[in-house]
Design an enzyme around this catalytic site. Structure first.
Site, PDB file in Angstrom:
ATOM      1  N   PHE A  67       0.806  -1.216   0.000  1.00 21.42           N
ATOM      2  CA  PHE A  67       0.000   0.000   0.000  1.00 21.42           C
ATOM      3  C   PHE A  67       0.844   1.273   0.000  1.00 21.42           C
ATOM      4  O   PHE A  67       0.296   2.380   0.045  1.00 21.42           O
ATOM      5  CB  PHE A  67      -0.962  -0.012   1.200  1.00 21.42           C
ATOM      6  CG  PHE A  67      -0.294  -0.154   2.552  1.00 21.42           C
ATOM      7  CD1 PHE A  67       0.262   0.944   3.183  1.00 21.42           C
ATOM      8  CD2 PHE A  67      -0.236  -1.388   3.184  1.00 21.42           C
ATOM      9  CE1 PHE A  67       0.865   0.822   4.430  1.00 21.42           C
ATOM     10  CE2 PHE A  67       0.369  -1.526   4.428  1.00 21.42           C
ATOM     11  CZ  PHE A  67       0.918  -0.412   5.046  1.00 21.42           C
TER      12      PHE A  67
ATOM     13  N   ARG B 148      -2.658   6.662  20.983  1.00 21.80           N
ATOM     14  CA  ARG B 148      -3.050   5.441  20.261  1.00 21.80           C
ATOM     15  C   ARG B 148      -4.428   4.964  20.733  1.00 21.80           C
ATOM     16  O   ARG B 148      -5.241   4.488  19.944  1.00 21.80           O
ATOM     17  CB  ARG B 148      -2.012   4.319  20.474  1.00 21.80           C
ATOM     18  CG  ARG B 148      -0.608   4.591  19.937  1.00 21.80           C
ATOM     19  CD  ARG B 148      -0.480   4.639  18.445  1.00 21.80           C
ATOM     20  NE  ARG B 148      -0.957   3.450  17.788  1.00 21.80           N
ATOM     21  CZ  ARG B 148      -0.778   3.216  16.481  1.00 21.80           C
ATOM     22  NH1 ARG B 148      -0.103   4.086  15.714  1.00 21.80           N
ATOM     23  NH2 ARG B 148      -1.249   2.135  15.924  1.00 21.80           N
TER      24      ARG B 148
ATOM     25  N   THR C 292      -6.228   0.705  13.321  1.00 24.05           N
ATOM     26  CA  THR C 292      -5.900   1.206  11.970  1.00 24.05           C
ATOM     27  C   THR C 292      -7.117   1.135  11.052  1.00 24.05           C
ATOM     28  O   THR C 292      -7.411   2.086  10.320  1.00 24.05           O
ATOM     29  CB  THR C 292      -4.754   0.358  11.371  1.00 24.05           C
ATOM     30  OG1 THR C 292      -3.685   0.310  12.320  1.00 24.05           O
ATOM     31  CG2 THR C 292      -4.263   0.951  10.063  1.00 24.05           C
TER      32      THR C 292
ATOM     33  N   ARG D 154     -10.964   7.166  14.974  1.00 24.52           N
ATOM     34  CA  ARG D 154     -11.138   6.429  13.716  1.00 24.52           C
ATOM     35  C   ARG D 154     -12.537   5.826  13.594  1.00 24.52           C
ATOM     36  O   ARG D 154     -13.116   5.804  12.513  1.00 24.52           O
ATOM     37  CB  ARG D 154     -10.035   5.377  13.577  1.00 24.52           C
ATOM     38  CG  ARG D 154      -8.697   6.035  13.187  1.00 24.52           C
ATOM     39  CD  ARG D 154      -7.541   5.101  13.317  1.00 24.52           C
ATOM     40  NE  ARG D 154      -6.337   5.586  12.640  1.00 24.52           N
ATOM     41  CZ  ARG D 154      -5.140   5.025  12.766  1.00 24.52           C
ATOM     42  NH1 ARG D 154      -4.992   3.963  13.537  1.00 24.52           N
ATOM     43  NH2 ARG D 154      -4.113   5.520  12.123  1.00 24.52           N
TER      44      ARG D 154
ATOM     45  N   ASN E  88      -7.831   7.080   7.199  1.00 25.48           N
ATOM     46  CA  ASN E  88      -8.268   6.819   8.572  1.00 25.48           C
ATOM     47  C   ASN E  88      -8.016   7.992   9.515  1.00 25.48           C
ATOM     48  O   ASN E  88      -7.846   7.810  10.710  1.00 25.48           O
ATOM     49  CB  ASN E  88      -7.674   5.502   9.086  1.00 25.48           C
ATOM     50  CG  ASN E  88      -6.171   5.508   9.085  1.00 25.48           C
ATOM     51  OD1 ASN E  88      -5.542   6.525   8.771  1.00 25.48           O
ATOM     52  ND2 ASN E  88      -5.568   4.392   9.450  1.00 25.48           N
TER      53      ASN E  88
ATOM     54  N   GLU F 228       9.851  11.363  14.557  1.00 22.54           N
ATOM     55  CA  GLU F 228       8.782  11.978  13.752  1.00 22.54           C
ATOM     56  C   GLU F 228       8.620  13.457  14.096  1.00 22.54           C
ATOM     57  O   GLU F 228       8.404  14.293  13.202  1.00 22.54           O
ATOM     58  CB  GLU F 228       7.474  11.202  13.961  1.00 22.54           C
ATOM     59  CG  GLU F 228       7.567   9.791  13.375  1.00 22.54           C
ATOM     60  CD  GLU F 228       6.350   8.919  13.643  1.00 22.54           C
ATOM     61  OE1 GLU F 228       5.414   9.361  14.359  1.00 22.54           O
ATOM     62  OE2 GLU F 228       6.335   7.781  13.141  1.00 22.54           O
TER      63      GLU F 228
HETATM   64  N1  UDP Z   1      -2.510   1.553   5.599  1.00 18.32           N
HETATM   65  C1  UDP Z   1      -3.145   1.218   4.408  1.00 18.32           C
HETATM   66  N2  UDP Z   1      -3.441  -0.100   4.179  1.00 18.32           N
HETATM   67  C2  UDP Z   1      -3.132  -1.082   5.063  1.00 18.32           C
HETATM   68  C3  UDP Z   1      -2.494  -0.738   6.268  1.00 18.32           C
HETATM   69  C4  UDP Z   1      -2.197   0.589   6.502  1.00 18.32           C
HETATM   70  O1  UDP Z   1      -3.429   2.090   3.588  1.00 18.32           O
HETATM   71  O2  UDP Z   1      -3.423  -2.250   4.787  1.00 18.32           O
HETATM   72  C5  UDP Z   1      -2.180   2.977   5.857  1.00 18.32           C
HETATM   73  C6  UDP Z   1      -3.091   3.628   6.899  1.00 18.32           C
HETATM   74  O3  UDP Z   1      -3.338   4.983   6.512  1.00 18.32           O
HETATM   75  C7  UDP Z   1      -2.255   3.536   8.157  1.00 18.32           C
HETATM   76  C8  UDP Z   1      -0.840   3.751   7.599  1.00 18.32           C
HETATM   77  O4  UDP Z   1      -0.855   3.055   6.349  1.00 18.32           O
HETATM   78  O5  UDP Z   1      -2.652   4.510   9.106  1.00 18.32           O
HETATM   79  C9  UDP Z   1       0.280   3.211   8.462  1.00 18.32           C
HETATM   80  O6  UDP Z   1       0.017   1.862   8.779  1.00 18.32           O
HETATM   81  P1  UDP Z   1       0.281   1.267  10.247  1.00 18.32           P
HETATM   82  O7  UDP Z   1       0.176  -0.214  10.140  1.00 18.32           O
HETATM   83  O8  UDP Z   1       1.534   1.860  10.798  1.00 18.32           O
HETATM   84  O9  UDP Z   1      -1.004   1.783  11.073  1.00 18.32           O
HETATM   85  P2  UDP Z   1      -1.218   2.914  12.188  1.00 18.32           P
HETATM   86  O10 UDP Z   1       0.001   2.955  13.067  1.00 18.32           O
HETATM   87  O11 UDP Z   1      -1.446   4.215  11.445  1.00 18.32           O
HETATM   88  O12 UDP Z   1      -2.460   2.483  12.931  1.00 18.32           O
END
Ligand code: UDP
Length: 140
Positions: free
Chosen positions: A59, A87, A93, A104, A114, A128
């Site tokens: 992705f 978090r 996510t 979310r 999201n 970051e």
């Molecule tokens: N994402 C996506 N497809 C997926 C997983 C993640 O588009 O299958 C995107 C989504 O916007 C997510 C970001 O990639 O917030 C970073 O992924 P991560 O697994 O780090 O999730 P987060 O920490 O944001 O919950």
């Protein structure tokens, strides 16, 4: 519990729907204080650098397209145990998996769009924050 900092992004799907204030209120109500904030339109280079850990994931390209599709609001948040607190209020996510009352669950459109980013560790929060903010831009 120590007062720490974390890094947050209000993503383009949320700024597009004029939800900057609504999302920020949920962060503040969760006990986090905004100690730095700016609205930016990320360049492709900035997005690819920020998400470099995901560059082998399928992705990655679409995620960088999305994150550069409109303005975002980058923020430094401060509070007790800020990474976990953020978090928790963000939710899972995938909004389908997110708990009631989380950002979310309330606002996200999809697993990609999201609404918010939040650092996943103190180490990554520091990296970051430094990626987007100069020390003098953070006013605690
Ligand atoms: N994402 C996506 N497809 C997926 C997983 C993640 O588009 O299958 C995107 C989504 O916007 C997510 C970001 O990639 O917030 C970073 O992924 P991560 O697994 O780090 O999730 P987060 O920490 O944001 O919950």
């Amino acid at each position: 519990m120590a007062v720490t900092r974390t890094f947050s992004i209000i993503k383009p799907d949320a700024t597009r729907r004029n939800l900057t204030g609504a999302v920020t209120k949920m962060l503040e109500d969760a006990g986090l204080r905004v100690v730095a904030s700016k609205r930016i339109h990320m360049t492709r280079e900035q997005a690819e650098g920020f998400y470099a850990v995901h560059k082998e994931r399928p992705f990655f390209g679409e995620l960088c397209d999305f994150m550069t599709s409109g303005p975002v609001v980058v923020q430094v948040l401060e509070g007790e145990d800020a990474v976990k607190r953020n978090r928790d209020i963000m939710g899972a996510t995938n909004p389908k998996d997110a708990s009631e009352g989380t950002i979310r669950k309330t606002y996200a459109e999809s697993i990609e769009a999201n609404s918010v980013h939040g650092s996943d560790s103190d180490e990554n929060a520091k990296i970051e924050i430094e990626y987007f903010f100069k020390p003098e831009e953070i006013v605690g």
